[in-house]
Scaffold this motif. Structure first.
Motif, PDB file in Angstrom:
ATOM      1  N   GLU A  78       0.837  -1.210   0.000  1.00 27.72           N
ATOM      2  CA  GLU A  78       0.000   0.000   0.000  1.00 27.72           C
ATOM      3  C   GLU A  78       0.872   1.260   0.000  1.00 27.72           C
ATOM      4  OE1 GLU A  78      -2.610  -0.182   3.308  1.00 27.72           O
ATOM      5  OE2 GLU A  78      -3.787  -1.874   2.531  1.00 27.72           O
ATOM      6  N   GLU A  79       1.916   1.237   0.834  1.00 26.20           N
ATOM      7  CA  GLU A  79       2.817   2.395   0.911  1.00 26.20           C
ATOM      8  C   GLU A  79       3.529   2.617  -0.426  1.00 26.20           C
ATOM      9  OE1 GLU A  79       6.852   3.724   3.338  1.00 26.20           O
ATOM     10  OE2 GLU A  79       5.579   2.150   4.146  1.00 26.20           O
ATOM     11  N   THR A  80       4.019   1.539  -1.011  1.00 26.33           N
ATOM     12  CA  THR A  80       4.731   1.647  -2.284  1.00 26.33           C
ATOM     13  C   THR A  80       3.809   2.106  -3.400  1.00 26.33           C
ATOM     14  OG1 THR A  80       6.260  -0.104  -1.604  1.00 26.33           O
ATOM     15  CG2 THR A  80       6.130   0.378  -3.961  1.00 26.33           C
ATOM     16  N   GLN A  81       2.591   1.560  -3.428  1.00 24.46           N
ATOM     17  CA  GLN A  81       1.627   1.955  -4.452  1.00 24.46           C
ATOM     18  C   GLN A  81       1.238   3.422  -4.301  1.00 24.46           C
ATOM     19  OE1 GLN A  81      -1.371  -1.020  -3.764  1.00 24.46           O
ATOM     20  NE2 GLN A  81      -0.602  -2.381  -5.371  1.00 24.46           N
ATOM     21  N   ALA A  82       1.159   3.896  -3.043  1.00 25.38           N
ATOM     22  CA  ALA A  82       0.838   5.312  -2.805  1.00 25.38           C
ATOM     23  C   ALA A  82       1.959   6.205  -3.328  1.00 25.38           C
ATOM     24  CB  ALA A  82       0.617   5.554  -1.313  1.00 25.38           C
ATOM     25  N   ARG A  83       3.222   5.789  -3.111  1.00 21.16           N
ATOM     26  CA  ARG A  83       4.352   6.570  -3.612  1.00 21.16           C
ATOM     27  C   ARG A  83       4.370   6.596  -5.134  1.00 21.16           C
ATOM     28  NH1 ARG A  83       9.382   4.500   0.260  1.00 21.16           N
ATOM     29  NH2 ARG A  83       8.621   5.462   2.210  1.00 21.16           N
ATOM     30  N   SER A 121       1.776   6.173  -7.182  1.00 28.25           N
ATOM     31  CA  SER A 121       0.639   6.931  -7.723  1.00 28.25           C
ATOM     32  C   SER A 121       0.806   8.439  -7.513  1.00 28.25           C
ATOM     33  CB  SER A 121      -0.664   6.456  -7.071  1.00 28.25           C
ATOM     34  OG  SER A 121      -0.633   6.670  -5.666  1.00 28.25           O
ATOM     35  N   SER A 122       1.404   8.855  -6.379  1.00 32.09           N
ATOM     36  CA  SER A 122       1.561  10.290  -6.103  1.00 32.09           C
ATOM     37  C   SER A 122       2.905  10.842  -6.561  1.00 32.09           C
ATOM     38  CB  SER A 122       1.410  10.558  -4.597  1.00 32.09           C
ATOM     39  OG  SER A 122       2.464   9.955  -3.857  1.00 32.09           O
ATOM     40  N   GLY A 123       3.889   9.951  -6.692  1.00 34.62           N
ATOM     41  CA  GLY A 123       5.234  10.395  -7.047  1.00 34.62           C
ATOM     42  C   GLY A 123       5.998  10.963  -5.871  1.00 34.62           C
ATOM     43  N   LEU A 124       5.428  10.853  -4.662  1.00 33.43           N
ATOM     44  CA  LEU A 124       6.040  11.439  -3.469  1.00 33.43           C
ATOM     45  C   LEU A 124       6.495  10.367  -2.494  1.00 33.43           C
ATOM     46  CD1 LEU A 124       3.529  14.357  -2.734  1.00 33.43           C
ATOM     47  CD2 LEU A 124       5.809  14.549  -3.756  1.00 33.43           C
ATOM     48  N   ARG A 125       7.713  10.541  -2.001  1.00 30.18           N
ATOM     49  CA  ARG A 125       8.206   9.677  -0.943  1.00 30.18           C
ATOM     50  C   ARG A 125       7.707  10.155   0.416  1.00 30.18           C
ATOM     51  NH1 ARG A 125      13.051  10.067   2.055  1.00 30.18           N
ATOM     52  NH2 ARG A 125      13.661  11.826   0.737  1.00 30.18           N
ATOM     53  N   VAL A 126       7.560  11.525   0.522  1.00 29.14           N
ATOM     54  CA  VAL A 126       7.010  12.138   1.735  1.00 29.14           C
ATOM     55  C   VAL A 126       5.766  12.901   1.321  1.00 29.14           C
ATOM     56  CG1 VAL A 126       7.423  13.707   3.667  1.00 29.14           C
ATOM     57  CG2 VAL A 126       9.310  12.345   2.742  1.00 29.14           C
ATOM     58  N   GLY A 127       4.623  12.250   1.460  1.00 26.88           N
ATOM     59  CA  GLY A 127       3.379  12.880   1.039  1.00 26.88           C
ATOM     60  C   GLY A 127       2.610  13.522   2.170  1.00 26.88           C
ATOM     61  N   SER A 128       2.928  13.168   3.404  1.00 25.26           N
ATOM     62  CA  SER A 128       2.248  13.730   4.570  1.00 25.26           C
ATOM     63  C   SER A 128       3.229  13.821   5.718  1.00 25.26           C
ATOM     64  CB  SER A 128       1.040  12.871   4.956  1.00 25.26           C
ATOM     65  OG  SER A 128       1.461  11.571   5.351  1.00 25.26           O
ATOM     66  N   LEU A 174      13.986  16.259  -1.436  1.00 26.36           N
ATOM     67  CA  LEU A 174      13.518  15.912  -0.095  1.00 26.36           C
ATOM     68  C   LEU A 174      12.351  14.928  -0.120  1.00 26.36           C
ATOM     69  CD1 LEU A 174      13.578  19.378   1.741  1.00 26.36           C
ATOM     70  CD2 LEU A 174      15.209  17.505   1.988  1.00 26.36           C
ATOM     71  N   VAL A 175      11.402  15.141  -1.012  1.00 27.69           N
ATOM     72  CA  VAL A 175      10.133  14.412  -0.889  1.00 27.69           C
ATOM     73  C   VAL A 175       9.766  13.552  -2.090  1.00 27.69           C
ATOM     74  CG1 VAL A 175       9.220  16.184   0.656  1.00 27.69           C
ATOM     75  CG2 VAL A 175       8.759  16.355  -1.800  1.00 27.69           C
ATOM     76  N   ASP A 176      10.423  13.708  -3.220  1.00 25.61           N
ATOM     77  CA  ASP A 176      10.037  12.923  -4.397  1.00 25.61           C
ATOM     78  C   ASP A 176      10.455  11.466  -4.240  1.00 25.61           C
ATOM     79  OD1 ASP A 176       9.006  15.172  -5.438  1.00 25.61           O
ATOM     80  OD2 ASP A 176      10.412  15.383  -7.103  1.00 25.61           O
ATOM     81  N   ALA A 195       9.905  16.305   9.499  1.00 23.65           N
ATOM     82  CA  ALA A 195      10.882  17.371   9.233  1.00 23.65           C
ATOM     83  C   ALA A 195      10.892  17.744   7.753  1.00 23.65           C
ATOM     84  CB  ALA A 195      12.274  16.938   9.697  1.00 23.65           C
ATOM     85  N   TYR A 196      11.014  16.732   6.887  1.00 25.79           N
ATOM     86  CA  TYR A 196      11.051  16.996   5.453  1.00 25.79           C
ATOM     87  C   TYR A 196       9.730  17.573   4.956  1.00 25.79           C
ATOM     88  CZ  TYR A 196      15.537  14.613   4.795  1.00 25.79           C
ATOM     89  OH  TYR A 196      16.851  14.266   4.822  1.00 25.79           O
ATOM     90  N   TRP A 197       8.628  17.042   5.483  1.00 25.92           N
ATOM     91  CA  TRP A 197       7.312  17.547   5.061  1.00 25.92           C
ATOM     92  C   TRP A 197       7.156  19.026   5.434  1.00 25.92           C
ATOM     93  CZ3 TRP A 197       3.219  19.635   7.833  1.00 25.92           C
ATOM     94  CH2 TRP A 197       2.009  19.785   7.131  1.00 25.92           C
ATOM     95  N   SER A 198       7.622  19.410   6.627  1.00 30.31           N
ATOM     96  CA  SER A 198       7.535  20.800   7.073  1.00 30.31           C
ATOM     97  C   SER A 198       8.364  21.712   6.182  1.00 30.31           C
ATOM     98  CB  SER A 198       8.011  20.910   8.523  1.00 30.31           C
ATOM     99  OG  SER A 198       7.993  22.254   8.959  1.00 30.31           O
ATOM    100  N   ILE A 199       9.598  21.304   5.887  1.00 26.08           N
ATOM    101  CA  ILE A 199      10.464  22.118   5.022  1.00 26.08           C
ATOM    102  C   ILE A 199       9.856  22.265   3.637  1.00 26.08           C
ATOM    103  CG2 ILE A 199      12.709  22.200   3.876  1.00 26.08           C
ATOM    104  CD1 ILE A 199      13.863  20.771   6.334  1.00 26.08           C
ATOM    105  N   ALA A 200       9.385  21.146   3.081  1.00 27.33           N
ATOM    106  CA  ALA A 200       8.817  21.161   1.734  1.00 27.33           C
ATOM    107  C   ALA A 200       7.574  22.048   1.660  1.00 27.33           C
ATOM    108  CB  ALA A 200       8.485  19.735   1.290  1.00 27.33           C
ATOM    109  N   THR A 201       6.720  21.974   2.684  1.00 27.31           N
ATOM    110  CA  THR A 201       5.504  22.791   2.701  1.00 27.31           C
ATOM    111  C   THR A 201       5.838  24.276   2.733  1.00 27.31           C
ATOM    112  OG1 THR A 201       4.290  21.043   3.842  1.00 27.31           O
ATOM    113  CG2 THR A 201       3.364  23.252   3.942  1.00 27.31           C
ATOM    114  N   THR A 202       6.828  24.656   3.566  1.00 29.48           N
ATOM    115  CA  THR A 202       7.244  26.061   3.661  1.00 29.48           C
ATOM    116  C   THR A 202       7.831  26.543   2.342  1.00 29.48           C
ATOM    117  OG1 THR A 202       7.703  25.838   6.028  1.00 29.48           O
ATOM    118  CG2 THR A 202       8.721  27.690   4.886  1.00 29.48           C
ATOM    119  N   MET A 203       8.675  25.736   1.727  1.00 29.61           N
ATOM    120  CA  MET A 203       9.328  26.141   0.483  1.00 29.61           C
ATOM    121  C   MET A 203       8.335  26.198  -0.675  1.00 29.61           C
ATOM    122  SD  MET A 203      12.181  26.896   1.551  1.00 29.61           S
ATOM    123  CE  MET A 203      12.779  27.438  -0.039  1.00 29.61           C
ATOM    124  N   ARG A 204       7.332  25.317  -0.646  1.00 30.47           N
ATOM    125  CA  ARG A 204       6.290  25.415  -1.678  1.00 30.47           C
ATOM    126  C   ARG A 204       5.543  26.739  -1.552  1.00 30.47           C
ATOM    127  NH1 ARG A 204       5.019  19.764  -0.408  1.00 30.47           N
ATOM    128  NH2 ARG A 204       5.886  18.407  -2.034  1.00 30.47           N
TER     129      ARG A 204
END
Length: 391
Positions: free
Chosen positions: A25-30, A32-39, A350-352, A45-54
């Motif tokens: 399920e985790e692999t299929q989610a990655r 389908s979304s293309g994200l290693r860190v989706g939430s 960071l997240v892809d 830490a990575y999600w917080s940095i990515a959200t701020t930079m976006r």
């Protein structure tokens, strides 16, 4: 031990199958979304940095749009100024032509009138998004004359954010027409001194024509000046008033008997300077916008040519300022694009998800799932084997 109540082998196989299914399920989610860190649960830490930079990247996108708007304003003002310069060049040429003896000044004035109307039309039309940088009310002051172009969005090392701007203040040096007065480049009067003037010098009753540098009345009389040159007094500085003739200061005293305005008298030689015939300073009485050849004398026409040339110099300087701002905006636009691409690349690192890695993992998990199902089937068949003991 075999038990029909507790099948430990089946429980172990089921636990393995659940773990494999979760991994799938985790692999299929990655995938389908293309994200290693989706939430945030994936990696806080990575999600917080990515959200701020976006968020910052979205702000940079707005900055890019604002730069485009600012560039359009600057380009419009520059185009108008450049066109106005060409028109003023034509006016200057017409004035030079008007100095020719026997020329019909009324015909030249008709051409100049059309050129002045063209200047008005250019300055009025040079407007973009409701802003006109070539004509303004210079009496308004403050924010009304302060023009800004958004240049960048900055987040410092303390997390504070700010918006940087390129500032351009409208004033008498860059506005063609002042709608609230007469201080614009084209509607103000330029006071222009002659480059030189010819004076009559009286030496022992003999008058001689000499050319001296242009001077104003304030320059003509100077208290406490020092003698120098051929007629310098050997004692150096003397008290009193002096006049500079051919680069030499001479004493200035009233001599009513000779009719001269100022004179140098060392008891042997008398110098008189007559400034009545030629004024020391010529002042333009008209602006470019009010130029009328019919009201100008020959001397005033010469001065008016200098005034138009001074206006042309101011316009050239203003166009250079606009050009430099336009160049800076172009460079900033390019920088913002590269910065946005760099931030996108940084977020991706960071997240892809690595799709090659994820596809390989999915294939392995699918194989493991098949094996886990097979193991669970075998474990479940143990209870069936117990029945055979009772036959």
């Amino acid at each position: 031990m075999s038990s029909i109540l507790t099948n430990t082998n089946a429980m172990a196989a089921l636990s393995t199958l659940r773990s494999i299914s979760s991994g799938m399920e985790e692999t299929q989610a990655r995938i389908s979304s293309g994200l290693r860190v989706g939430s945030a649960s994936d990696n806080a830490a990575y999600w917080s940095i990515a959200t701020t930079m976006r968020s910052d990247n979205m702000a940079l996108s707005s900055v890019s749009d604002a730069l485009g708007l600012g560039a359009a304003k600057v380009d419009t003002a520059y185009a108008g100024m450049e066109s106005a310069i060409e028109v003023v060049k034509e006016i200057k040429a017409k004035l030079v032509a008007a100095t020719e003896d026997g020329v019909d000044k009324s015909k030249i004035q008709e051409e100049i009138t059309q050129l002045k109307d063209q200047l008005t039309a250019i300055s009025s039309a040079a407007s973009f998004s409701g802003e006109n940088w070539l004509q303004a009310d210079l009496t308004a002051g403050g924010a009304a004359l302060q023009k800004n172009v958004v240049a960048s969005f900055v987040r410092d090392d303390q997390g504070n954010v700010s918006v940087k701007k390129v500032n351009y203040t409208l004033d008498a040096t860059n506005v063609l027409f002042d709608t609230g007065g007469n201080t614009g480049i084209l509607d103000k009067t330029y006071n222009v001194s002659q480059a030189s003037t010819t004076l009559t010098v009286n030496m022992n009753g003999t008058e001689t024509e000499v050319t001296v540098g242009a001077y104003s009345v304030d320059d003509l009389i100077a208290d406490g000046a020092t003698f120098d040159g051929d007629y310098a007094n050997s004692t150096g500085a003397l008290a009193g008033d002096y006049v500079k003739v051919n680069g030499v200061w001479v004493a200035a005293v009233d001599v009513g008997t000779t009719g001269q305005e100022v004179v140098y008298d060392d008891t042997t030689t008398k110098w008189g300077v007559d400034t009545t015939a030629v004024p020391a300073t010529a002042v333009a009485t008209q602006s470019v916008a009010t130029l009328d050849l019919a009201s100008l004398t020959s001397a005033q026409l010469d001065v008016m040519i200098s005034a138009v040339d001074a206006a042309l110099s101011d316009m050239t300087s203003a166009a250079a300022d606009l050009g430099s701002i336009g160049m800076r905006i172009d460079m900033q636009e390019e920088f913002v694009k590269k910065l946005s691409e760099s931030i996108d690349a940084g977020i991706g690192r960071l997240v892809d998800a690595d799709m090659n890695e994820e596809s390989t993992r999915l294939k392995a998990l699918q194989t493991q799932q098949q094996l886990a199902i097979q193991a669970l089937s075998i474990a479940n068949s143990d209870s069936q084997n117990v029945l055979s003991l009772f036959r």
